[in-house]
Design an enzyme around this catalytic site. Structure first.
Site, short mmCIF file in Angstrom:
data_model
loop_
_atom_site.label_atom_id
_atom_site.label_comp_id
_atom_site.label_asym_id
_atom_site.label_seq_id
_atom_site.Cartn_x
_atom_site.Cartn_y
_atom_site.Cartn_z
N TYR A 55 0.80 -1.22 0.00
CA TYR A 55 0.00 0.00 0.00
C TYR A 55 0.83 1.28 0.00
O TYR A 55 0.29 2.37 -0.02
CB TYR A 55 -0.92 0.04 1.23
CG TYR A 55 -2.19 -0.71 1.01
CD1 TYR A 55 -2.18 -2.09 0.89
CD2 TYR A 55 -3.40 -0.05 0.90
CE1 TYR A 55 -3.35 -2.79 0.68
CE2 TYR A 55 -4.57 -0.74 0.69
CZ TYR A 55 -4.54 -2.11 0.59
OH TYR A 55 -5.70 -2.80 0.38
N LYS A 99 2.53 -14.54 5.80
CA LYS A 99 2.76 -15.57 4.77
C LYS A 99 4.28 -15.73 4.66
O LYS A 99 4.87 -15.64 3.59
CB LYS A 99 2.12 -15.10 3.45
CG LYS A 99 2.10 -16.13 2.35
CD LYS A 99 0.99 -17.14 2.49
CE LYS A 99 1.09 -18.19 1.39
NZ LYS A 99 0.19 -19.32 1.57
N ASP A 139 -6.25 -5.48 5.30
CA ASP A 139 -7.37 -4.91 4.55
C ASP A 139 -8.39 -6.00 4.22
O ASP A 139 -9.59 -5.85 4.46
CB ASP A 139 -6.80 -4.31 3.25
CG ASP A 139 -7.83 -3.48 2.51
OD1 ASP A 139 -8.82 -3.07 3.13
OD2 ASP A 139 -7.64 -3.24 1.30
N ASP A 192 -3.73 -17.50 4.62
CA ASP A 192 -4.78 -18.26 3.92
C ASP A 192 -5.51 -19.18 4.89
O ASP A 192 -6.74 -19.29 4.89
CB ASP A 192 -4.22 -19.02 2.71
CG ASP A 192 -2.87 -19.64 2.95
OD1 ASP A 192 -2.25 -19.35 3.99
OD2 ASP A 192 -2.41 -20.43 2.11
#
Ligand code: NAD
Length: 360
Positions: A124, A191, A249, A225
């Site tokens: 971002y 991740k 987000d 995930d």
């Protein structure tokens, strides 16, 4: 004590939900001197810019603001007023509680968690290189040289950078938040198995910070995930989540969905010195001026604001009043009725009136 607070009504439905929130906050009896400031479409018309310097100065001076949603014009080169405010004021922590209130339709019971999202870096940060431009091609060649990996020349590039500094402060913020609001557990989401040097650094730094809170707050780790699946299956298992910007987000919207959607999802952007409170939803332009949309998200953002300025009792009273009106289900907006065409649904200001009437 008189609190001075910047109020930014925003675009679309912003002015309506901001007015509803302002009226509810004032009805608690907390003394507030509002300083109204503009941003978004009004500011563009009046001053030729979406985010006037005077608006930022007002927030810097007052240290606290509540704002309605602001339109992001598509394809005008300006990323987002909301992102610009967060960056300009270094509001590095986005805080989004997701809580089930009786009367709000949801597939679940008993969810009460909070998503804490890093707000300042990751994908971002807006460091992007457009496909086909000479600098993009040069960058691709440089990256290939250093990484020994091939990138197609017709690629666009977005840079993901995650620093030790920003990771440390957001994880520490999450632990401090957990302590302050009697939460038991912080789960760090990442991740790191794939992005070893960005998410990996976030996780490693998080583990170091967690040592300072050992014995006081439980610390867990989750891969993003898997986290998405776990949240859908067992959201009750989670308490306080801390995530880098992009995952934060996505997961915060997922959590808003778990507890009944955008109409009831409040938020805050907090830095070391100041904070801006806002609903998660956008400006819903098709409902502008209709006195139709749900003011709850904005009013609950006001509850978060009252807690932040030290008016905890007023915050609890206002939250209780919101709970009453939601659980009774009578004086609520169309989106909270079982049938969205239910003629007994009330307007934005009438729902605020009902909440004010419940304030004890
Ligand atoms: P949106 O949240 O404005 O609206 C999506 C849909 O959600 C609406 O059509 C409506 O059905 C529902 N909804 C939203 N708020 C509601 C409420 N209070 N009560 C009842 N239903 C509600 O999302 P969008 O259409 O993707 O975005 C519209 C504009 O808002 C865009 O310009 C976007 O950039 C901007 N935006 C601003 C913010 C912000 O200011 N923080 C956040 C998100 C989007």
């Amino acid at each position: 004590m008189m609190h001075k607070i910047t109020l930014i009504p925003g675009d679309g439905i912003g002015p309506e939900v901001s007015l509803a929130a302002k009226r509810c906050i004032e009805a608690t009896g907390v003394k507030i001197s509002w300083e109204e400031a503009i941003a978004g479409e009004d500011a563009l018309k009046k001053y030729g810019e979406l985010l006037p310097r005077a608006t930022l100065e007002s927030i810097k001076k007052n240290k606290v603001a509540i704002k309605g949603p602001i339109v992001t014009p598509i394809g005008e080169g300006f990323r987002s007023v909301n992102v610009a405010i967060r960056h300009a004021l270094d509001l590095y922590a986005s805080v989004r509680p997701a809580k089930i209130y009786r009367g709000v339709r949801s597939l679940y019971k008993d969810i009460d968690l909070v998503v804490i999202r890093e707000n300042s870096e990751d994908l971002y940060a807006g460091i992007e290189f457009e496909e086909g431009r000479p600098e993009s091609k040069n960058l691709i060649k440089e990256i290939e040289k250093y990484s020994n990996k091939k990138i197609r020349l017709d690629s666009g590039i977005s840079i993901k950078s995650i620093s030790r500094y920003a990771s440390e402060r957001i994880v520490r913020f999450a632990f401090e938040y957990a302590l302050k609001f009697n939460r038991k557990k912080v789960t760090i989401v990442h991740k790191a198995n794939i992005m070893k040097f960005t998410d990996g650094l976030f996780l490693k730094t998080g583990r170091e910070v967690a040592k300072d809170y050992k014995d006081r707050i439980i610390f867990e780790e989750a891969i993003v995930d898997n986290m998405a699946m776990q949240l859908v299956q067992k959201p009750q298992n989670y308490d306080c989540l801390v995530l880098p910007n992009l995952y934060g987000d996505i997961i915060s919207d997922l959590c808003a969905g778990l507890v009944g959607g955008l109409g009831v999802a409040p938020g805050a952007n907090i830095g070391n010195e100041m904070a801006v409170f806002e609903a998660v939803h956008g400006s819903a332009p098709k409902y502008k001026g209709l006195n139709k949309v749900n003011p709850t998200a904005m009013i609950l953002s006001g509850v978060l604001m009252l807690r932040y300025i030290g008016e905890g009792k007023a915050a609890d009273r206002l939250e209780e009043a919101v709970k009453e009106v939601l659980s009774e289900g009578k004086f609520v907006t169309y989106d909270l009725k079982a049938d969205r065409n239910d003629p007994t649904s009330v307007g934005t200001q009438e729902m605020a009136d009902a909440i004010i009437a419940e304030l004890k």
